[in-house]
Design a protein around this motif. Structure first.
Motif, PDB file in Angstrom:
ATOM      1  N   SER A 152      -0.156  53.641 -17.869  1.00 20.44           N
ATOM      2  CA  SER A 152       1.062  53.540 -18.669  1.00 20.44           C
ATOM      3  C   SER A 152       1.040  52.288 -19.537  1.00 20.44           C
ATOM      4  O   SER A 152       1.373  52.329 -20.727  1.00 20.44           O
ATOM      5  CB  SER A 152       2.294  53.527 -17.756  1.00 20.44           C
ATOM      6  OG  SER A 152       3.470  53.279 -18.489  1.00 20.44           O
ATOM      7  N   ALA A 153       0.637  51.156 -18.945  1.00 21.60           N
ATOM      8  CA  ALA A 153       0.587  49.894 -19.686  1.00 21.60           C
ATOM      9  C   ALA A 153      -0.415  49.975 -20.840  1.00 21.60           C
ATOM     10  O   ALA A 153      -0.148  49.491 -21.950  1.00 21.60           O
ATOM     11  CB  ALA A 153       0.223  48.748 -18.749  1.00 21.60           C
ATOM     12  N   PHE A 154      -1.566  50.583 -20.596  1.00 21.52           N
ATOM     13  CA  PHE A 154      -2.567  50.739 -21.651  1.00 21.52           C
ATOM     14  C   PHE A 154      -2.043  51.621 -22.778  1.00 21.52           C
ATOM     15  O   PHE A 154      -2.178  51.282 -23.965  1.00 21.52           O
ATOM     16  CB  PHE A 154      -3.853  51.332 -21.081  1.00 21.52           C
ATOM     17  CG  PHE A 154      -4.948  51.481 -22.096  1.00 21.52           C
ATOM     18  CD1 PHE A 154      -5.795  50.422 -22.391  1.00 21.52           C
ATOM     19  CD2 PHE A 154      -5.138  52.682 -22.776  1.00 21.52           C
ATOM     20  CE1 PHE A 154      -6.800  50.546 -23.345  1.00 21.52           C
ATOM     21  CE2 PHE A 154      -6.131  52.819 -23.731  1.00 21.52           C
ATOM     22  CZ  PHE A 154      -6.968  51.749 -24.011  1.00 21.52           C
ATOM     23  N   LEU A 155      -1.420  52.742 -22.419  1.00 22.78           N
ATOM     24  CA  LEU A 155      -0.905  53.660 -23.430  1.00 22.78           C
ATOM     25  C   LEU A 155       0.260  53.050 -24.202  1.00 22.78           C
ATOM     26  O   LEU A 155       0.484  53.397 -25.362  1.00 22.78           O
ATOM     27  CB  LEU A 155      -0.479  54.976 -22.768  1.00 22.78           C
ATOM     28  CG  LEU A 155      -1.626  55.838 -22.234  1.00 22.78           C
ATOM     29  CD1 LEU A 155      -1.085  57.053 -21.496  1.00 22.78           C
ATOM     30  CD2 LEU A 155      -2.550  56.270 -23.380  1.00 22.78           C
ATOM     31  N   MET A 156       0.993  52.140 -23.560  1.00 17.88           N
ATOM     32  CA  MET A 156       2.069  51.449 -24.267  1.00 17.88           C
ATOM     33  C   MET A 156       1.493  50.661 -25.433  1.00 17.88           C
ATOM     34  O   MET A 156       1.984  50.740 -26.570  1.00 17.88           O
ATOM     35  CB  MET A 156       2.791  50.508 -23.293  1.00 17.88           C
ATOM     36  CG  MET A 156       3.989  49.769 -23.889  1.00 17.88           C
ATOM     37  SD  MET A 156       5.372  50.863 -24.233  1.00 17.88           S
ATOM     38  CE  MET A 156       5.232  51.057 -26.000  1.00 17.88           C
ATOM     39  N   GLY A 157       0.445  49.891 -25.178  1.00 18.79           N
ATOM     40  CA  GLY A 157      -0.182  49.121 -26.240  1.00 18.79           C
ATOM     41  C   GLY A 157      -0.894  50.001 -27.251  1.00 18.79           C
ATOM     42  O   GLY A 157      -0.767  49.797 -28.466  1.00 18.79           O
TER      43      GLY A 157
END
Length: 277
Positions: free
Chosen positions: A21-26
């Motif tokens: 999720s954190a990666f896809l946020m960026g």
């Protein structure tokens, strides 16, 4: 410090999904001008509604800040002047709605309300973006965007962003409807999101949703979000319009699937996964 992860039914799965999720946020912010519609439901599924909403809200700040810097050359003053004040209007209204959602009821009930809200809004945005070509050409297009329309749209997105960390697909659709290309609307979205994401911290902190515990979890994930941002910028610079929207739709499908899981119920879904893994 790690309680938002270790307290979950399947801790290792919570960590894996939170990292994704954190990666896809960026990646979504720098590569598509969006990201919340996949990162928000995925994080909520990973670590629960309250923690998920709070952590994604925190991760949106570095993602938006880096995205604004990466796309600074494409920002247009005519779009930003009406958009930025509307972020304050939408956040204020969204804060009142969020207060109504979390100020009454047992903790489990509050979690369920937030789960359903995130899921339903993501599903609606997914459906709208599936129809983006039809909506963009409806009535032959809408011409150049007007200030009043930008304020109304920005206010609506601010409400949605405050209560669920989603809403940027609505802005994308608006800009496509008015004939803007991605080189123009992505910088505008990112500038708007940066302002709105900062303002959104006020209701989240005052309502006790963003706490030192889940904020620490968010800070741990920031390097992952920044890595996603650099990967997203590389995609944006190299991708064609077809590839751009193809990936957009793929992430929408992922967000759609996770949102369906939230509608069914996060805990029941995790129990099924626990038996299968």
């Amino acid at each position: 410090m790690l309680e938002p992860f270790t307290s979950q039914p399947i801790p290792w799965l919570a960590v894996v999904l939170a990292i994704l999720s954190a990666f896809l946020m960026g990646f979504g912010r720098s590569g598509l001008g969006t990201g919340g519609f996949i990162a928000s439901p995925l994080m909520v599924f990973a670590i629960g509604a309250v923690n998920g909403v709070a952590v994604v809200a925190l991760l949106m700040l570095p993602a938006a800040l880096l995205g604004v810097w990466q796309h600074r050359a494409g920002a247009r003053r005519t779009l930003l002047l009406p958009l930025l004040p509307s972020a304050a209007i939408g956040t204020a209204i969204g804060g009142l709605i969020l207060w109504g959602l979390v100020s009454s009821g047992e903790e489990a009930e509050v979690h369920r309300r937030l789960e359903l809200l995130v899921a339903l809004l993501c599903l609606v945005y997914g459906l709208l973006l599936t129809l983006r070509d039809w909506l963009a050409n409806l009535g032959g297009g809408a011409g150049a965007p007007h200030a009043s329309g930008l304020v109304l749209m920005g206010s609506a997105v601010g409400i949605s962003q405050t209560v669920s960390n989603t809403g940027s697909p609505l802005m994308t659709l608006y800009f496509l409807r008015h004939g803007l290309n991605r080189g123009t609307f992505v910088p505008a979205q990112l500038s708007y999101m940066l302002v709105q994401n900062v303002l959104k911290l006020i209701p989240l902190i005052s309502l006790g949703l963003l706490t030192p515990i889940n904020a620490t979890a968010g800070f741990i994930l920031i390097p992952v979000t920044l890595a996603g941002s650099f990967a997203g910028q590389g995609f944006f610079l190299k991708a064609s319009d077809t590839q751009f929207f193809r990936l957009y739709v793929l992430l929408l499908v992922m967000g759609f699937a996770v949102s369906l899981g939230l509608l069914i119920g996060r805990i029941p879904c995790l129990r099924v996964l626990d038996t299968l893994i």
